[in-house]
Motif scaffolding. Structure first.
Motif: not given
Length: 252
Positions: A185-207
């Motif tokens: 589920s956390c991986a899915f959350v990161r994938s949605v963030v990636r879709e919305l805000f791009g790789d830099v934010i998705a790779d950096g956001i803490r879940i």
């Protein structure tokens, strides 16, 4: 590399004296904030006395805030006030707020914006009910909550956001998602963030993962690639357990 974050949500527990005693017991034992962010989110009236005793290795957060900065909103607490007390973090959208107080994704979005206006770091909670897990709509629910919570947000605003995935069926029930379920589920959350805000934010956001996290399962959970910490309820009330779980995050 994402720095782990362990946040204790005390909910409506502890008196002022009990909270101060907790601070005395953990203050010298927690790892450096260069290694892990340690946070305690307490009831509003006790936050000031905790902030005075927090030290460099522990930060104090709020459990809620109003979407408005001031006004005739009896019983609410403003981001403006929290900022004036040097509160650093605030939990937004916890399932107990959604279930008991009718908070919607729109309200969560407004509260996130209020937090950002007042230099507070939001810990934004999302999660599904048991029936949603069982009928296979978990990802649909999480995607809706993410898109609703972060509507109209810029990539810059997302840089210091923390997302807490908390399956509602595992909060205060003793049930816990398996480490594999939590990671999925956390991986899915990161994938949605990636879709919305791009790789830099998705790779950096803490879940974070939350839901009956305790010393017995923290090591397995925190070891997962997409899990950067935990939002901990009952176990965070015990100083020894909280210290153990913070130290577990440093091993990641």
């Amino acid at each position: 590399m994402r720095k782990p974050i362990i946040a204790g949500n005390w909910k409506m527990y502890k008196t002022r004296d009990e909270a101060i005693e907790f601070m005395y017991q953990v203050s010298e034992a927690l790892p450096s904030n260069k290694l892990v962010d340690s946070v305690i989110c307490a009831q509003a009236p006790m936050m000031r006395c905790l902030i005075k005793r927090q030290g460099d290795n522990l930060r104090i957060g709020a459990q809620n805030l109003c979407a408005e900065d001031e006004g005739a909103y009896t019983g609410e607490i403003s981001g403006k006030l929290l900022d004036s007390y040097n509160v650093e973090y605030v939990i937004i959208g916890h399932s107990e707020r959604r279930n008991y107080f009718g908070e919607t994704d729109e309200i969560v979005n407004a509260k996130i914006k209020a937090a950002l206006r007042n230099d507070l770091l939001p810990i934004v909670c999302i999660g599904e009910h048991l029936e949603e897990r069982e009928n296979g709509t978990t990802n649909k629910v999480l995607e809706k909550q993410i898109k609703g919570a972060f509507k109209d947000m810029s990539a810059v605003q997302m840089e210091n956001m923390v997302i807490a995935y908390e399956p509602i069926w595992a909060i205060g029930t003793g049930k816990t998602a398996t480490a594999e379920q939590a990671e999925e589920s956390c991986a899915f959350v990161r994938s949605v963030v990636r879709e919305l805000f791009g790789d830099v934010i998705a790779d950096g956001i803490r879940i974070q993962y939350g839901g009956s996290v305790k010393p017995a399962n923290i090591d397995e959970i925190i070891a997962k690639e997409n899990i950067d910490g935990a939002l901990i309820g009952g176990a965070s009330l015990d100083p020894e357990k909280f210290i153990y779980m913070v130290k577990a995050a440093v091993k990641k």
